[in-house]
Design an enzyme around this catalytic site. Structure first.
Site, PDB file in Angstrom:
ATOM      1  N   ASP A 185      39.231  70.704   2.143  1.00  0.00           N
ATOM      2  CA  ASP A 185      38.228  70.461   0.598  1.00  0.00           C
ATOM      3  C   ASP A 185      37.475  68.688   0.187  1.00  0.00           C
ATOM      4  O   ASP A 185      38.184  67.892   0.527  1.00  0.00           O
ATOM      5  CB  ASP A 185      39.737  69.999  -0.069  1.00  0.00           C
ATOM      6  CG  ASP A 185      38.975  69.771  -2.529  1.00  0.00           C
ATOM      7  OD1 ASP A 185      38.839  71.077  -2.233  1.00  0.00           O
ATOM      8  OD2 ASP A 185      38.749  69.453  -2.434  1.00  0.00           O
ATOM      9  N   TYR A 240      31.748  62.941  -2.994  1.00  0.00           N
ATOM     10  CA  TYR A 240      32.667  62.406  -1.948  1.00  0.00           C
ATOM     11  C   TYR A 240      31.979  61.283  -0.633  1.00  0.00           C
ATOM     12  O   TYR A 240      32.450  60.722   0.245  1.00  0.00           O
ATOM     13  CB  TYR A 240      33.902  62.441  -1.105  1.00  0.00           C
ATOM     14  CG  TYR A 240      34.936  63.461  -2.014  1.00  0.00           C
ATOM     15  CD1 TYR A 240      34.804  63.339  -3.730  1.00  0.00           C
ATOM     16  CD2 TYR A 240      35.480  64.673  -1.777  1.00  0.00           C
ATOM     17  CE1 TYR A 240      35.844  63.566  -4.303  1.00  0.00           C
ATOM     18  CE2 TYR A 240      36.541  65.155  -2.209  1.00  0.00           C
ATOM     19  CZ  TYR A 240      37.003  65.037  -3.356  1.00  0.00           C
ATOM     20  OH  TYR A 240      37.638  65.534  -4.933  1.00  0.00           O
ATOM     21  N   LYS A 293      32.379  70.502  -4.182  1.00  0.00           N
ATOM     22  CA  LYS A 293      32.290  70.425  -5.255  1.00  0.00           C
ATOM     23  C   LYS A 293      30.514  70.481  -5.469  1.00  0.00           C
ATOM     24  O   LYS A 293      30.156  69.250  -5.171  1.00  0.00           O
ATOM     25  CB  LYS A 293      33.315  69.654  -6.258  1.00  0.00           C
ATOM     26  CG  LYS A 293      34.571  69.651  -5.247  1.00  0.00           C
ATOM     27  CD  LYS A 293      35.583  68.975  -6.101  1.00  0.00           C
ATOM     28  CE  LYS A 293      37.239  69.185  -5.587  1.00  0.00           C
ATOM     29  NZ  LYS A 293      37.168  68.347  -4.428  1.00  0.00           N
ATOM     30  N   HIS A 325      31.840  70.026 -10.373  1.00  0.00           N
ATOM     31  CA  HIS A 325      33.518  68.995 -10.305  1.00  0.00           C
ATOM     32  C   HIS A 325      33.773  69.207 -11.626  1.00  0.00           C
ATOM     33  O   HIS A 325      35.325  68.370 -11.967  1.00  0.00           O
ATOM     34  CB  HIS A 325      32.611  68.320  -9.266  1.00  0.00           C
ATOM     35  CG  HIS A 325      34.056  67.438  -8.781  1.00  0.00           C
ATOM     36  ND1 HIS A 325      33.411  66.719  -8.036  1.00  0.00           N
ATOM     37  CD2 HIS A 325      35.001  66.973  -8.739  1.00  0.00           C
ATOM     38  CE1 HIS A 325      34.578  65.931  -7.748  1.00  0.00           C
ATOM     39  NE2 HIS A 325      35.625  66.282  -7.957  1.00  0.00           N
TER      40      HIS A 325
HETATM   41  P1  NAD Z   1      47.258  62.837  -3.199  1.00  0.00           P
HETATM   42  O1  NAD Z   1      48.007  62.810  -4.309  1.00  0.00           O
HETATM   43  O2  NAD Z   1      47.020  63.686  -2.066  1.00  0.00           O
HETATM   44  O3  NAD Z   1      47.457  60.747  -2.796  1.00  0.00           O
HETATM   45  C1  NAD Z   1      46.784  60.974  -1.697  1.00  0.00           C
HETATM   46  C2  NAD Z   1      47.225  58.933  -1.157  1.00  0.00           C
HETATM   47  O4  NAD Z   1      48.767  59.504  -1.322  1.00  0.00           O
HETATM   48  C3  NAD Z   1      47.410  59.301   0.784  1.00  0.00           C
HETATM   49  O5  NAD Z   1      45.543  57.880   0.594  1.00  0.00           O
HETATM   50  C4  NAD Z   1      48.644  58.299   0.835  1.00  0.00           C
HETATM   51  O6  NAD Z   1      48.552  56.635   0.353  1.00  0.00           O
HETATM   52  C5  NAD Z   1      49.272  58.736   0.346  1.00  0.00           C
HETATM   53  N1  NAD Z   1      50.278  59.567   0.925  1.00  0.00           N
HETATM   54  C6  NAD Z   1      49.159  60.925   2.152  1.00  0.00           C
HETATM   55  N2  NAD Z   1      50.536  61.156   2.345  1.00  0.00           N
HETATM   56  C7  NAD Z   1      51.680  60.741   2.069  1.00  0.00           C
HETATM   57  C8  NAD Z   1      53.053  60.366   2.938  1.00  0.00           C
HETATM   58  N3  NAD Z   1      53.136  61.086   3.530  1.00  0.00           N
HETATM   59  N4  NAD Z   1      53.961  59.195   2.273  1.00  0.00           N
HETATM   60  C9  NAD Z   1      53.653  58.727   1.561  1.00  0.00           C
HETATM   61  N5  NAD Z   1      52.646  58.585   0.989  1.00  0.00           N
HETATM   62  C10 NAD Z   1      51.249  59.150   1.734  1.00  0.00           C
HETATM   63  O7  NAD Z   1      45.361  62.503  -4.257  1.00  0.00           O
HETATM   64  P2  NAD Z   1      44.336  62.945  -4.019  1.00  0.00           P
HETATM   65  O8  NAD Z   1      43.482  62.184  -2.741  1.00  0.00           O
HETATM   66  O9  NAD Z   1      43.145  61.805  -4.757  1.00  0.00           O
HETATM   67  O10 NAD Z   1      44.314  63.891  -4.042  1.00  0.00           O
HETATM   68  C11 NAD Z   1      44.237  64.875  -2.498  1.00  0.00           C
HETATM   69  C12 NAD Z   1      42.870  65.786  -2.939  1.00  0.00           C
HETATM   70  O11 NAD Z   1      42.641  66.223  -4.257  1.00  0.00           O
HETATM   71  C13 NAD Z   1      41.577  64.938  -2.547  1.00  0.00           C
HETATM   72  O12 NAD Z   1      41.589  64.749  -1.596  1.00  0.00           O
HETATM   73  C14 NAD Z   1      40.259  65.297  -2.657  1.00  0.00           C
HETATM   74  O13 NAD Z   1      40.323  66.689  -2.393  1.00  0.00           O
HETATM   75  C15 NAD Z   1      41.416  66.355  -4.127  1.00  0.00           C
HETATM   76  N6  NAD Z   1      40.890  65.548  -5.510  1.00  0.00           N
HETATM   77  C16 NAD Z   1      40.181  66.578  -6.630  1.00  0.00           C
HETATM   78  C17 NAD Z   1      39.396  65.550  -7.620  1.00  0.00           C
HETATM   79  C18 NAD Z   1      38.764  66.781  -8.693  1.00  0.00           C
HETATM   80  O14 NAD Z   1      38.338  66.508  -9.388  1.00  0.00           O
HETATM   81  N7  NAD Z   1      38.742  67.720  -8.401  1.00  0.00           N
HETATM   82  C19 NAD Z   1      40.357  64.443  -7.807  1.00  0.00           C
HETATM   83  C20 NAD Z   1      40.866  64.274  -6.813  1.00  0.00           C
HETATM   84  C21 NAD Z   1      41.168  64.434  -5.928  1.00  0.00           C
END
Ligand code: NAD
Length: 277
Positions: A46, A51, A76, A109
């Site tokens: 994704d 990004y 997106k 998005h």
């Molecule tokens: P997430 O909830 O996936 O959190 C990621 C963070 O959690 C990492 O940077 C790390 O610090 C921590 N982490 C990851 N694995 C872990 C583990 N096993 N143990 C402890 N900590 C851990 O947050 P995100 O990246 O914001 O969301 C996931 C994905 O969703 C994004 O990468 C993106 O692809 C998507 N996203 C989309 C939108 C949108 O507006 N559509 C917005 C934000 C994110």
């Protein structure tokens, strides 16, 4: 290797229930992170124009020997490129960066209702799908009022809505709307973006009782609610940890404990007012 189940969308296409998110991964680290994820068994990647790492995703796809039809690529449309003609051009630019011929899933998005372009944007999505350039078309951060407008003015119901969703902000009403209208729910920020969810005492207690990590417990919660979930990490051990969630189950008591984490508060912006482009 872990096998990830597929969910079926309203257009008949399937999507893996677990994927790898690449938000905030710098371009020069993205190929390595995506390659690590593919080796761990992830197949859905994704990304987003915003990004600025689609080339890194494309490099990982090109370097992998996994057949294209086993991969599932989402990108997106970035906010500044909304509008019919701009959407078509931005889509071509993404495809060049990703190095693929057909995209599995393209998302709007953000709705940006204050700029009033998402209906025209959606018409371009419908054209790209009709032309066979995208399998599934969906949205992100849409609220029921935005879906109602698309339904009234256009032809195709979005296949999926990717929204902020985790135990602290479980989106109960929006999920019910999705279910009533045949729209799949995809969770972003699923493990709380490193902002305290995994340290919550209820999550810690369930993790301890299950002998799993807090991240695995929360990701399992998403699976059991029927969501598509796309955690992000650049740490190889966590990338592997986050996919090892298909060999245990949360019971009613676990789910009740996790439900107590709901604070009703978003970590990210409110789609009704978010205006950045
Ligand atoms: P997430 O909830 O996936 O959190 C990621 C963070 O959690 C990492 O940077 C790390 O610090 C921590 N982490 C990851 N694995 C872990 C583990 N096993 N143990 C402890 N900590 C851990 O947050 P995100 O990246 O914001 O969301 C996931 C994905 O969703 C994004 O990468 C993106 O692809 C998507 N996203 C989309 C939108 C949108 O507006 N559509 C917005 C934000 C994110």
């Amino acid at each position: 290797m872990t096998s990830i189940p597929n969910l079926t969308m309203n257009d008949g296409h399937t999507i893996p229930q677990l994927g790898f998110g690449v938000f905030q991964i710098p371009q020069d680290e993205t190929q390595v992170a995506v390659t690590t994820a593919l080796e761990a068994g992830y197949r859905l990647i994704d990304t987003a124009q915003g990004y600025r790492n689609e080339e890194g995703v494309g490099a990982a796809i090109a370097a992998s020997d996994i057949p294209r039809d086993e991969l599932y690529i989402t990108t997106k449309l970035t906010n500044s490129e909304q509008g019919y003609d701009k959407t078509l051009a931005a889509f071509d630019a993404s495809m060049a960066k990703l190095g693929i011929d057909v995209l599995d899933l393209f998302l709007v998005h953000w709705p940006l209702p204050m700029f009033d372009q998402y209906v025209d944007t959606w018409r371009a999505f419908e054209k790209l799908q009709a032309d066979g350039r995208i399998r599934s078309i969906g949205v992100s951060n849409f609220e029921p009022e935005h879906f109602e407008r698309l339904a009234a003015e256009t032809g195709v119901v979005p296949a999926i809505n990717q929204v902020e969703l985790h135990p602290q902000f479980p989106q109960t009403e929006l999920r019910a709307y999705h279910e009533a209208h045949g729209i799949l729910t995809e969770s972003w920020g699923p493990i709380g973006q490193g902002k305290g969810l995994l340290e919550h005492e209820q999550i810690q207690a369930v993790a301890k009782a299950k002998g799993r990590t807090p991240a695995q417990v929360v990701l399992r919660w998403h699976l059991q609610q029927g969501f598509v979930v796309i955690p992000k990490s650049v740490n190889p051990e966590r990338i592997r940890e986050n996919i090892e969630i298909f060999d245990f189950e949360l019971d009613g008591d676990d789910l009740a404990a996790i439900a107590k984490v709901d604070s009703g508060e978003r970590l990210g912006p409110d789609p009704k007012t978010f205006a950045m482009r």
